[in-house]
Motif scaffolding. Structure first.
Motif, short mmCIF file in Angstrom:
data_model
loop_
_atom_site.label_atom_id
_atom_site.label_comp_id
_atom_site.label_asym_id
_atom_site.label_seq_id
_atom_site.Cartn_x
_atom_site.Cartn_y
_atom_site.Cartn_z
N PRO A 78 0.85 -1.19 0.00
CA PRO A 78 0.00 0.00 0.00
C PRO A 78 0.89 1.24 0.00
CG PRO A 78 0.04 -1.01 2.18
CD PRO A 78 0.93 -1.83 1.30
N ARG A 79 0.86 1.97 -1.10
CA ARG A 79 1.69 3.17 -1.22
C ARG A 79 0.81 4.40 -1.22
NH1 ARG A 79 5.79 1.09 -5.96
NH2 ARG A 79 6.66 -0.66 -4.79
N LYS A 80 1.41 5.56 -1.10
CA LYS A 80 0.64 6.80 -1.06
C LYS A 80 -0.20 6.99 -2.31
CE LYS A 80 3.34 9.40 2.20
NZ LYS A 80 3.89 10.68 2.59
N SER A 81 0.35 6.63 -3.47
CA SER A 81 -0.36 6.84 -4.73
C SER A 81 -1.34 5.72 -5.07
CB SER A 81 0.64 6.99 -5.87
OG SER A 81 1.41 5.81 -5.97
N GLY A 82 -1.28 4.61 -4.35
CA GLY A 82 -2.18 3.49 -4.63
C GLY A 82 -1.60 2.19 -4.14
N LEU A 83 -2.15 1.12 -4.64
CA LEU A 83 -1.74 -0.23 -4.25
C LEU A 83 -0.90 -0.86 -5.35
CD1 LEU A 83 -5.32 -1.24 -3.19
CD2 LEU A 83 -3.44 -0.82 -1.60
N VAL A 84 0.08 -1.62 -4.95
CA VAL A 84 0.85 -2.43 -5.89
C VAL A 84 0.60 -3.88 -5.51
CG1 VAL A 84 3.11 -2.98 -6.85
CG2 VAL A 84 2.62 -0.65 -6.06
N VAL A 85 0.10 -4.67 -6.45
CA VAL A 85 -0.14 -6.09 -6.23
C VAL A 85 0.93 -6.84 -7.02
CG1 VAL A 85 -1.76 -8.01 -6.53
CG2 VAL A 85 -2.61 -5.74 -5.90
N TYR A 86 1.59 -7.79 -6.36
CA TYR A 86 2.67 -8.54 -6.99
C TYR A 86 2.18 -9.93 -7.39
CZ TYR A 86 5.49 -4.86 -4.96
OH TYR A 86 6.00 -3.64 -4.62
N GLY A 102 -10.63 -4.20 -14.75
CA GLY A 102 -11.04 -2.82 -14.46
C GLY A 102 -9.87 -1.88 -14.69
N LYS A 103 -9.81 -0.83 -13.90
CA LYS A 103 -8.83 0.24 -14.08
C LYS A 103 -7.53 -0.07 -13.33
CE LYS A 103 -8.40 5.21 -13.47
NZ LYS A 103 -9.05 6.40 -12.90
N TYR A 112 -0.61 -1.95 -10.67
CA TYR A 112 -0.82 -0.70 -9.95
C TYR A 112 -2.31 -0.36 -9.97
CZ TYR A 112 4.18 -0.44 -10.66
OH TYR A 112 5.53 -0.72 -10.67
N ILE A 113 -2.90 -0.26 -8.80
CA ILE A 113 -4.33 0.02 -8.64
C ILE A 113 -4.46 1.22 -7.72
CG2 ILE A 113 -6.52 -0.87 -7.79
CD1 ILE A 113 -5.36 -3.72 -8.26
N THR A 114 -5.19 2.24 -8.14
CA THR A 114 -5.36 3.42 -7.28
C THR A 114 -6.17 3.07 -6.05
OG1 THR A 114 -5.21 4.86 -9.21
CG2 THR A 114 -6.15 5.82 -7.21
N LYS A 115 -7.30 2.39 -6.25
CA LYS A 115 -8.13 1.92 -5.13
C LYS A 115 -8.90 0.69 -5.59
CE LYS A 115 -11.68 5.40 -6.12
NZ LYS A 115 -11.06 5.97 -7.30
N LEU A 116 -9.21 -0.18 -4.65
CA LEU A 116 -9.87 -1.44 -5.00
C LEU A 116 -11.23 -1.23 -5.65
CD1 LEU A 116 -8.99 -3.88 -2.09
CD2 LEU A 116 -7.97 -3.71 -4.37
N ALA A 117 -11.87 -0.10 -5.38
CA ALA A 117 -13.17 0.19 -6.00
C ALA A 117 -13.04 0.31 -7.53
CB ALA A 117 -13.75 1.47 -5.42
N ASP A 118 -11.82 0.50 -8.03
CA ASP A 118 -11.59 0.63 -9.48
C ASP A 118 -11.53 -0.71 -10.20
OD1 ASP A 118 -11.44 3.39 -9.23
OD2 ASP A 118 -9.24 3.42 -9.16
N VAL A 119 -11.47 -1.81 -9.44
CA VAL A 119 -11.33 -3.13 -10.07
C VAL A 119 -12.40 -4.08 -9.55
CG1 VAL A 119 -8.83 -2.87 -10.42
CG2 VAL A 119 -9.68 -3.99 -8.35
N ASP A 120 -12.60 -5.16 -10.29
CA ASP A 120 -13.51 -6.22 -9.89
C ASP A 120 -12.74 -7.15 -8.95
OD1 ASP A 120 -14.94 -8.69 -9.78
OD2 ASP A 120 -15.92 -8.21 -11.69
N LEU A 121 -13.12 -7.20 -7.69
CA LEU A 121 -12.39 -7.99 -6.70
C LEU A 121 -12.42 -9.49 -7.00
CD1 LEU A 121 -13.24 -6.25 -3.32
CD2 LEU A 121 -11.09 -6.22 -4.58
N VAL A 122 -13.48 -9.97 -7.60
CA VAL A 122 -13.55 -11.39 -7.97
C VAL A 122 -12.50 -11.69 -9.04
CG1 VAL A 122 -15.00 -13.18 -9.02
CG2 VAL A 122 -15.98 -11.62 -7.32
N VAL A 123 -12.35 -10.78 -9.98
CA VAL A 123 -11.35 -10.95 -11.04
C VAL A 123 -9.94 -10.80 -10.47
CG1 VAL A 123 -10.51 -10.07 -13.26
CG2 VAL A 123 -12.98 -10.22 -12.82
N LEU A 124 -9.74 -9.86 -9.55
CA LEU A 124 -8.43 -9.71 -8.91
C LEU A 124 -8.05 -10.99 -8.18
CD1 LEU A 124 -5.97 -7.98 -8.22
CD2 LEU A 124 -7.26 -7.09 -6.26
N GLU A 125 -9.00 -11.57 -7.48
CA GLU A 125 -8.75 -12.83 -6.78
C GLU A 125 -8.39 -13.93 -7.78
OE1 GLU A 125 -11.19 -15.82 -3.85
OE2 GLU A 125 -11.46 -13.66 -3.59
N GLU A 126 -9.09 -13.97 -8.90
CA GLU A 126 -8.78 -14.95 -9.96
C GLU A 126 -7.36 -14.75 -10.48
OE1 GLU A 126 -10.38 -16.05 -14.46
OE2 GLU A 126 -11.59 -14.75 -13.18
#
Length: 141
Positions: A78-86, A102-103, A112-126
């Motif tokens: 979790p960074r100031k500008s957003g989240l980084v998922v590895y 999503g975005k 790089y995701i600004t906030k989780l609301a910008d992406v589909d969490l089910v797809v991120l989990e996939e």
């Protein structure tokens, strides 16, 4: 970036305290969601890698050059500008999943995701699960 290009080591920092100290309320809440998701997907407890990366699981790599080390199987920062998922094997094989996410912006193994609301969490989990499956093939436990 390849599987092992995160140049950091496991650290003795409490990931829960790290998340609790995040000033931005949305970033802090998003980090808690990712922590719960990744813990469930990996069956591993979170561990800090360096001062800012929360990782789940580990693997040992060795290059033909002889360089070797350990790195996280998956994680986030979790960074100031957003989240980084590895997603350590990178995203090359996962374009069909990314098309539905999503975005976001991506690097070789960083999403790089600004906030989780910008992406589909089910797809991120996939996506995270697919990356873990690939890591399991490449680096069996």
């Amino acid at each position: 970036m390849t599987d092992s290009d995160i140049q950091t080591e496991a650290a003795e920092i409490d990931p829960h305290a790290f998340i609790a100290a995040i000033e931005h309320p949305v970033r802090r809440a998003d980090a808690r969601v990712l922590l719960d998701m990744m813990r469930r997907l990996t069956g591993e407890e979170p561990r800090m890698w360096g001062e800012t990366i929360i990782g789940f699981g580990a693997y040992h790599y060795q290059y033909a050059s002889g360089r070797e080390g350990d790195s996280l199987r998956t994680g986030f920062s979790p960074r100031k500008s957003g989240l980084v998922v590895y997603v350590m094997p990178g995203y090359d094989k996962f374009s069909l999943i990314l098309d539905r996410l999503g975005k976001f912006k991506d690097g070789k193994a960083c999403l790089y995701i600004t906030k989780l609301a910008d992406v589909d969490l089910v797809v991120l989990e996939e996506l995270v699960a697919a990356g873990l499956e690939e890591m399991g093939r490449k680096y069996p436990k």
